[in-house]
Design a protein around this motif. Structure first.
Motif, PDB file in Angstrom:
ATOM      1  N   UNK A   1       0.831  -1.203   0.000  1.00 17.07           N
ATOM      2  CA  UNK A   1       0.000   0.000   0.000  1.00 17.07           C
ATOM      3  C   UNK A   1       0.863   1.249   0.000  1.00 17.07           C
ATOM      4  N   UNK A   2       1.934   1.242   0.802  1.00 16.17           N
ATOM      5  CA  UNK A   2       2.836   2.395   0.824  1.00 16.17           C
ATOM      6  C   UNK A   2       3.467   2.616  -0.541  1.00 16.17           C
ATOM      7  N   UNK A   3       3.911   1.542  -1.189  1.00 14.69           N
ATOM      8  CA  UNK A   3       4.529   1.683  -2.504  1.00 14.69           C
ATOM      9  C   UNK A   3       3.533   2.232  -3.513  1.00 14.69           C
ATOM     10  N   UNK A   4       2.305   1.723  -3.483  1.00 14.64           N
ATOM     11  CA  UNK A   4       1.284   2.211  -4.407  1.00 14.64           C
ATOM     12  C   UNK A   4       0.990   3.684  -4.151  1.00 14.64           C
ATOM     13  N   UNK A   5       0.956   4.070  -2.872  1.00 16.05           N
ATOM     14  CA  UNK A   5       0.705   5.479  -2.533  1.00 16.05           C
ATOM     15  C   UNK A   5       1.841   6.370  -3.018  1.00 16.05           C
ATOM     16  N   UNK A   6       3.071   5.898  -2.878  1.00 13.04           N
ATOM     17  CA  UNK A   6       4.226   6.683  -3.337  1.00 13.04           C
ATOM     18  C   UNK A   6       4.164   6.887  -4.847  1.00 13.04           C
TER      19      UNK A   6
ATOM     20  N   UNK B   1      10.058   9.659   2.945  1.00 13.67           N
ATOM     21  CA  UNK B   1      10.731   9.288   4.179  1.00 13.67           C
ATOM     22  C   UNK B   1      10.261   7.922   4.658  1.00 13.67           C
ATOM     23  N   UNK B   2       8.957   7.699   4.598  1.00 16.72           N
ATOM     24  CA  UNK B   2       8.422   6.390   4.970  1.00 16.72           C
ATOM     25  C   UNK B   2       8.910   5.319   3.999  1.00 16.72           C
ATOM     26  N   UNK B   3       9.014   5.690   2.727  1.00 15.05           N
ATOM     27  CA  UNK B   3       9.455   4.744   1.703  1.00 15.05           C
ATOM     28  C   UNK B   3      10.889   4.293   1.962  1.00 15.05           C
ATOM     29  N   UNK B   4      11.774   5.234   2.317  1.00 23.59           N
ATOM     30  CA  UNK B   4      13.161   4.879   2.607  1.00 23.59           C
ATOM     31  C   UNK B   4      13.262   4.016   3.863  1.00 23.59           C
ATOM     32  N   UNK B   5      12.402   4.264   4.850  1.00 19.53           N
ATOM     33  CA  UNK B   5      12.389   3.422   6.048  1.00 19.53           C
ATOM     34  C   UNK B   5      11.947   2.008   5.691  1.00 19.53           C
ATOM     35  N   UNK B   6      10.959   1.910   4.789  1.00 16.37           N
ATOM     36  CA  UNK B   6      10.506   0.593   4.329  1.00 16.37           C
ATOM     37  C   UNK B   6      11.645  -0.161   3.663  1.00 16.37           C
ATOM     38  N   UNK B   7      12.388   0.517   2.785  1.00 17.83           N
ATOM     39  CA  UNK B   7      13.489  -0.130   2.087  1.00 17.83           C
ATOM     40  C   UNK B   7      14.577  -0.579   3.063  1.00 17.83           C
TER      41      UNK B   7
END
Length: 298
Positions: A140-145, A169-175
């Motif tokens: 969901x985060x990736x789709x939102x990004x 920022x959330x995306x980099x934390x996910x990675x």
């Protein structure tokens, strides 16, 4: 019994043995033809096995037997999305959300379909809801990004814990979490290419790519071991090719269907000199029944 065959099929499906899952669940349906929930699960097994027409038929039959079978309607919406029947699929997804507005998978599916229909603002509203319900969900985060890049809104969901915050920022934390635990099942549907779409430290990109490759190789080794091949399934030199035979070329893709890649490559396969080359295509995607798929197969 029908129940035993059904549960055996579900176990095979969870293990990724989709052909066996279809076989067992279809046998269960034959014994209990009025069981709508079994037909709903057959639809999902057929979809996972790449048989979209069969999956659609099974899902519609389940809904005919029980119009309130939500799993069947969700499976039908998913199958229709795979066949690019986006408007009809979206209608089913939104109908499900009328009765279950907190169904995260239905929210994500509806958002995806809005994106396919170029209704990205509507998609982002649904993604905001999904993120508020499940803020740590990688898909969901990736789709939102990705969607936020199209509508130039990088602040994320106002309903997320802590309020609005930069999505990247959330995306980099996910990675970072993914790189630390590449085998975590939560990341099984992510691909390292996502790390190359946005501004990400190259060291982190390398770690994600290496971790992903190691995980894939580990899964292949486990699969071969389960099949009794073990260490015999290691790479070997190709057998010598007779001078008079054609060169064999294989293309591997998940895009042998109605997709921009196939739009660009529609005539590509016909341009090979068949006197010199023998062409093979290996699909990692479902058959959507489109002309693009049929032309690639021919």
């Amino acid at each position: 019994s029908a129940d035993a065959l059904h549960y055996l099929g579900l176990v095979c499906h969870q293990l990724g043995r989709h052909g066996e899952a279809v076989k067992h669940i279809a046998a269960a349906v034959a014994l209990a033809p009025q069981a709508a929930f079994m037909r709903a699960n057959l639809a999902e097994a057929l979809r996972a096995a790449g048989d979209l027409p069969g999956a659609e038929h099974a899902a519609r039959e389940a809904l005919r037997l029980d119009p309130n079978q939500t799993a069947a309607e969700f499976n039908l919406a998913t199958v229709l999305a795979g066949k690019r029947a986006c408007a009809e699929a979206l209608g089913h997804a939104l109908h499900l959300l009328e009765t279950r507005p907190d169904w995260v998978e239905a929210l994500a599916l509806a958002a995806n379909l809005h994106i396919e229909l170029d209704e990205r603002v509507k998609a982002q509203a649904l993604l905001d809801q999904a993120q508020a319900l499940r803020p740590e969900d990688p898909g969901i985060l990736l789709l939102a990004v990705r969607n936020s890049a199209w509508i130039c809104d990088w602040l994320g969901s106002p309903e997320a814990p802590g309020g609005r915050r930069p999505l990247l920022g959330d995306f980099n934390k996910l990675l970072t979490r993914w790189a630390a635990s590449p085998g975590d099942p939560r990341y099984r549907n992510l691909n390292p290419f996502v790390a190359y779409e946005y501004r990400v430290d190259q060291t982190l990109r390398n770690a994600i790519t290496q971790g992903y490759a190691d995980t894939v190789l580990s899964h292949l080794h486990d699969r071969d071991a389960a099949a009794g091949q073990g260490d015999n399934a290691q790479a070997r030199d190709a057998a010598p090719r007779a001078a008079s035979t054609r060169l064999r070329i294989g293309y591997v893709s998940a895009d042998f269907h109605q997709h921009p890649t196939m739009h660009l490559m529609r005539s590509f396969f016909t341009l090979h000199d068949r006197r010199r080359f023998e062409i093979f295509a290996y699909s990692m995607g479902a058959d959507d029944g489109s002309d693009y798929r049929r032309e690639a197969m021919s």
